[in-house]
Design a protein around this motif. Sequence first.
Motif, PDB file in Angstrom:
ATOM      1  N   TRP A 139     -13.925  22.209   3.512  1.00  0.00           N
ATOM      2  CA  TRP A 139     -13.807  20.781   3.280  1.00  0.00           C
ATOM      3  C   TRP A 139     -14.125  20.385   1.855  1.00  0.00           C
ATOM      4  O   TRP A 139     -13.995  19.242   1.488  1.00  0.00           O
ATOM      5  N   THR A 160       4.234  10.677  -3.671  1.00  0.00           N
ATOM      6  CA  THR A 160       3.141  11.559  -4.066  1.00  0.00           C
ATOM      7  C   THR A 160       2.336  11.983  -2.847  1.00  0.00           C
ATOM      8  O   THR A 160       2.021  11.152  -2.002  1.00  0.00           O
ATOM      9  N   ASN A 161       2.001  13.252  -2.769  1.00  0.00           N
ATOM     10  CA  ASN A 161       1.099  13.721  -1.723  1.00  0.00           C
ATOM     11  C   ASN A 161       0.277  14.888  -2.265  1.00  0.00           C
ATOM     12  O   ASN A 161       0.795  15.981  -2.468  1.00  0.00           O
ATOM     13  N   TYR A 162      -1.004  14.623  -2.493  1.00  0.00           N
ATOM     14  CA  TYR A 162      -1.865  15.627  -3.114  1.00  0.00           C
ATOM     15  C   TYR A 162      -2.373  16.677  -2.135  1.00  0.00           C
ATOM     16  O   TYR A 162      -3.072  17.594  -2.536  1.00  0.00           O
ATOM     17  N   SER A 163      -2.100  16.499  -0.841  1.00  0.00           N
ATOM     18  CA  SER A 163      -2.718  17.425   0.105  1.00  0.00           C
ATOM     19  C   SER A 163      -1.839  18.631   0.398  1.00  0.00           C
ATOM     20  O   SER A 163      -2.156  19.445   1.236  1.00  0.00           O
ATOM     21  N   LEU A 202       0.821  -1.213   0.000  1.00  0.00           N
ATOM     22  CA  LEU A 202       0.000   0.000   0.000  1.00  0.00           C
ATOM     23  C   LEU A 202       0.856   1.263   0.000  1.00  0.00           C
ATOM     24  O   LEU A 202       0.450   2.292  -0.520  1.00  0.00           O
ATOM     25  N   ASP A 259      -6.850  18.969   3.951  1.00  0.00           N
ATOM     26  CA  ASP A 259      -8.242  18.720   4.339  1.00  0.00           C
ATOM     27  C   ASP A 259      -8.689  19.618   5.473  1.00  0.00           C
ATOM     28  O   ASP A 259      -9.867  19.901   5.624  1.00  0.00           O
ATOM     29  N   TRP A 271      -2.490   6.967   7.037  1.00  0.00           N
ATOM     30  CA  TRP A 271      -2.160   5.632   6.550  1.00  0.00           C
ATOM     31  C   TRP A 271      -1.143   4.954   7.460  1.00  0.00           C
ATOM     32  O   TRP A 271      -1.219   3.764   7.712  1.00  0.00           O
ATOM     33  N   GLY A 317      -6.132   1.825   6.302  1.00  0.00           N
ATOM     34  CA  GLY A 317      -4.912   1.542   5.552  1.00  0.00           C
ATOM     35  C   GLY A 317      -5.069   1.797   4.082  1.00  0.00           C
ATOM     36  O   GLY A 317      -4.213   2.397   3.440  1.00  0.00           O
ATOM     37  N   GLY A 345      -5.668   5.651   2.191  1.00  0.00           N
ATOM     38  CA  GLY A 345      -4.740   6.392   1.360  1.00  0.00           C
ATOM     39  C   GLY A 345      -4.966   6.115  -0.111  1.00  0.00           C
ATOM     40  O   GLY A 345      -4.634   6.922  -0.954  1.00  0.00           O
ATOM     41  N   GLY A 346      -5.520   4.964  -0.414  1.00  0.00           N
ATOM     42  CA  GLY A 346      -5.655   4.580  -1.810  1.00  0.00           C
ATOM     43  C   GLY A 346      -7.066   4.579  -2.314  1.00  0.00           C
ATOM     44  O   GLY A 346      -7.479   5.477  -3.034  1.00  0.00           O
ATOM     45  N   THR A 405     -13.893  14.863   1.067  1.00  0.00           N
ATOM     46  CA  THR A 405     -12.470  15.044   0.787  1.00  0.00           C
ATOM     47  C   THR A 405     -11.840  13.780   0.214  1.00  0.00           C
ATOM     48  O   THR A 405     -10.772  13.836  -0.376  1.00  0.00           O
ATOM     49  N   PHE A 406     -12.499  12.640   0.412  1.00  0.00           N
ATOM     50  CA  PHE A 406     -11.969  11.401  -0.166  1.00  0.00           C
ATOM     51  C   PHE A 406     -12.156  11.363  -1.681  1.00  0.00           C
ATOM     52  O   PHE A 406     -11.406  10.704  -2.391  1.00  0.00           O
ATOM     53  N   SER A 436     -14.478  19.192  -1.510  1.00  0.00           N
ATOM     54  CA  SER A 436     -13.681  18.675  -2.601  1.00  0.00           C
ATOM     55  C   SER A 436     -14.497  18.622  -3.869  1.00  0.00           C
ATOM     56  O   SER A 436     -13.964  18.707  -4.956  1.00  0.00           O
ATOM     57  N   PRO A 478      -3.501   9.567  -2.527  1.00  0.00           N
ATOM     58  CA  PRO A 478      -2.265   9.917  -1.822  1.00  0.00           C
ATOM     59  C   PRO A 478      -2.351  11.283  -1.178  1.00  0.00           C
ATOM     60  O   PRO A 478      -1.717  12.233  -1.613  1.00  0.00           O
ATOM     61  N   THR A 479      -3.193  11.418  -0.177  1.00  0.00           N
ATOM     62  CA  THR A 479      -3.342  12.715   0.449  1.00  0.00           C
ATOM     63  C   THR A 479      -2.910  12.710   1.898  1.00  0.00           C
ATOM     64  O   THR A 479      -2.582  13.738   2.438  1.00  0.00           O
ATOM     65  N   CYS A 480      -2.951  11.560   2.522  1.00  0.00           N
ATOM     66  CA  CYS A 480      -2.768  11.590   3.964  1.00  0.00           C
ATOM     67  C   CYS A 480      -1.844  10.467   4.419  1.00  0.00           C
ATOM     68  O   CYS A 480      -2.293   9.397   4.811  1.00  0.00           O
ATOM     69  N   VAL A 481      -0.549  10.722   4.387  1.00  0.00           N
ATOM     70  CA  VAL A 481       0.409   9.686   4.747  1.00  0.00           C
ATOM     71  C   VAL A 481       0.305   9.310   6.223  1.00  0.00           C
ATOM     72  O   VAL A 481       0.364   8.137   6.571  1.00  0.00           O
ATOM     73  N   ASN A 513      -0.380   3.510  -2.817  1.00  0.00           N
ATOM     74  CA  ASN A 513      -1.015   4.770  -2.427  1.00  0.00           C
ATOM     75  C   ASN A 513      -0.123   5.983  -2.635  1.00  0.00           C
ATOM     76  O   ASN A 513      -0.597   7.030  -3.070  1.00  0.00           O
ATOM     77  N   PHE A 514       1.121   5.841  -2.296  1.00  0.00           N
ATOM     78  CA  PHE A 514       1.980   7.034  -2.248  1.00  0.00           C
ATOM     79  C   PHE A 514       3.182   6.958  -3.177  1.00  0.00           C
ATOM     80  O   PHE A 514       3.985   7.874  -3.213  1.00  0.00           O
TER      81      PHE A 514
END
Lengths: 164, 186
Positions: A124, A34-37, A22, A66, B140, B125, B128-129, B61-62, A126, B134-137, A26-27
């Motif tokens: 908030w 990667t981090n879009y926030s 993951l 967020d 996660w 978990g 994040g996906g 936000t998701f 999105s 990929p916004t909140c490490v 995910n990242f």
Amino acid sequence: MDRTTALALLGFIIATGVTMGLYQINFQGFTHLTNYSKTPAYSLAGTQLLENGTLILHITRVAGPDTYGGFIVLVQVLYPNGTIAYEWNSTYLGHIPPQYDIINEYDLPGHLVHSDGFASWYHWASLPLLSYTHQQHSAQAPTLSEFTMLTGNTRRTELSSRYT
Amino acid sequence: MTEIVKYMEKTVEVSSVERFLPILRVTLGWMYFSAFLRRTVNVPAKLNPSSTAYVGGKLITFLPHAWQPVVGQLEWVLLHPHLLYIFLLFFTAVEGGIFGLLMILGFMTRLSGLVITILAWSIGGAAGGWLGGPTCVDEWQIAAVEGAAALMFMFTGSRWLSIDQYLAKKYPRGGLRIWSVYVPLW
């Protein structure tokens, strides 16, 4: 290998696999993190400028922290050569009648997009839909070529974090 | 399996290791039980749909970076806020009120471990996906550690300093027999 060892190894492989897997899925942590926030971003897909001068501004907040709202403080319609055809400043944006001219995509009362006297506020949000009309009294409506929007992520950092 | 359990209990090393498990067990349970407390005692507004603190708002936000097959379902839930509300109440109860507390008390720790593993890895978990992208490490990271810890408790249990300890004394053979496999509950 007895069954305990097999179970322990299985648990180890599953837990480590989920974690590492993951992290990459995910990242992209093992390749390009990667981090879009980090940086706020807005999409204007679906925006229309009608013949009568009505602007239907469809705003989607697609990235950004967020924990903060987003603020739209300036909307400009530009001619293809870059000159400003019309613009709405923060005072105007802050007084859009929400009950008529702002349509929210999702009806969660605490998380609606609204105007607050300062700007249009995206708490908030999105994926809100801001459908915002303005009768423009010019002889000829500009061709829709480009929009610029200035946004501030919070009130306080509004001036420093402006970007187009 | 029975032999293995007996073997494990006989081995001095394993039982001494077991005494250190509550160090993690109570903290892990607290992470879930405190979520329940925050939403019910500290900040009830988190479960109030008309509040800005409403937990349901997080779904918005998701959306932008959620895995594509999930986006439609997320939107559907957001467009049916009353179902979202029911889901949140149910989720809060299961997550914190029941299994977080059971983990702290050490009542059926193995079952709580299984449930918390599923909760952590599916909601948190993967958040994040398939949920948040990929916004909140850090969210996660929390969920990855909690999932791994809970999976460990599913296998080890944690009898010492727990209700399971008394149950194990009273009903040494407590457990489920699924086909020919014996699955201990404590």
